[in-house]
Write an enzyme that holds these catalytic residues in place. Structure first.
Site, short mmCIF file in Angstrom:
data_model
loop_
_atom_site.label_atom_id
_atom_site.label_comp_id
_atom_site.label_asym_id
_atom_site.label_seq_id
_atom_site.Cartn_x
_atom_site.Cartn_y
_atom_site.Cartn_z
N MET A 107 -15.21 -54.77 -33.10
CA MET A 107 -13.98 -54.78 -32.07
C MET A 107 -14.95 -56.04 -30.58
O MET A 107 -15.92 -55.33 -30.02
CB MET A 107 -13.78 -53.77 -31.70
CG MET A 107 -12.96 -53.37 -29.76
SD MET A 107 -12.38 -52.53 -29.76
CE MET A 107 -13.11 -50.92 -30.13
N PRO A 108 -14.85 -57.83 -30.10
CA PRO A 108 -15.22 -58.00 -29.22
C PRO A 108 -14.56 -57.28 -28.34
O PRO A 108 -13.91 -56.96 -27.89
CB PRO A 108 -14.47 -59.59 -29.34
CG PRO A 108 -13.89 -59.73 -30.89
CD PRO A 108 -14.05 -58.46 -30.99
N TYR A 109 -15.55 -57.59 -26.90
CA TYR A 109 -15.20 -57.08 -25.54
C TYR A 109 -15.52 -58.09 -24.94
O TYR A 109 -16.81 -58.49 -24.25
CB TYR A 109 -15.72 -55.43 -25.36
CG TYR A 109 -15.87 -54.85 -23.99
CD1 TYR A 109 -14.59 -54.75 -23.26
CD2 TYR A 109 -16.43 -55.26 -23.36
CE1 TYR A 109 -14.26 -53.88 -22.02
CE2 TYR A 109 -16.30 -54.99 -21.69
CZ TYR A 109 -15.80 -54.27 -21.17
OH TYR A 109 -15.39 -53.53 -20.04
#
Length: 67
Positions: free
Chosen positions: A1-3
């Site tokens: 999950m990119p942040y």
């Protein structure tokens, strides 16, 4: 999950501009890295110019009239 955390000075970015940033960053991560937009998180932090320093002085001071 990119942040992704975007920090900007608090100078009146509109809700529409922020939406465009969030959509654009999400699309960029999908296109370049193949990341799932449904799990991509983008946070925009707005910082007062008194709390943002460049070259040893605040942005407020740097932008003061007469400089």
């Amino acid at each position: 999950m990119p942040y992704v955390n975007i920090k900007i000075t608090r100078e009146g970015a509109t809700a529409a501009q922020k939406r465009e940033l969030i959509q654009g960053v999400t699309q960029l991560l999908q296109r370049v890295l193949g990341k799932n937009p449904a799990t991509t998180v983008v946070v925009i932090d707005e910082v007062d110019t008194d709390n943002w320093g460049i070259g040893g002085e605040t942005v407020t001071d740097r932008r003061a009239p007469g400089r």
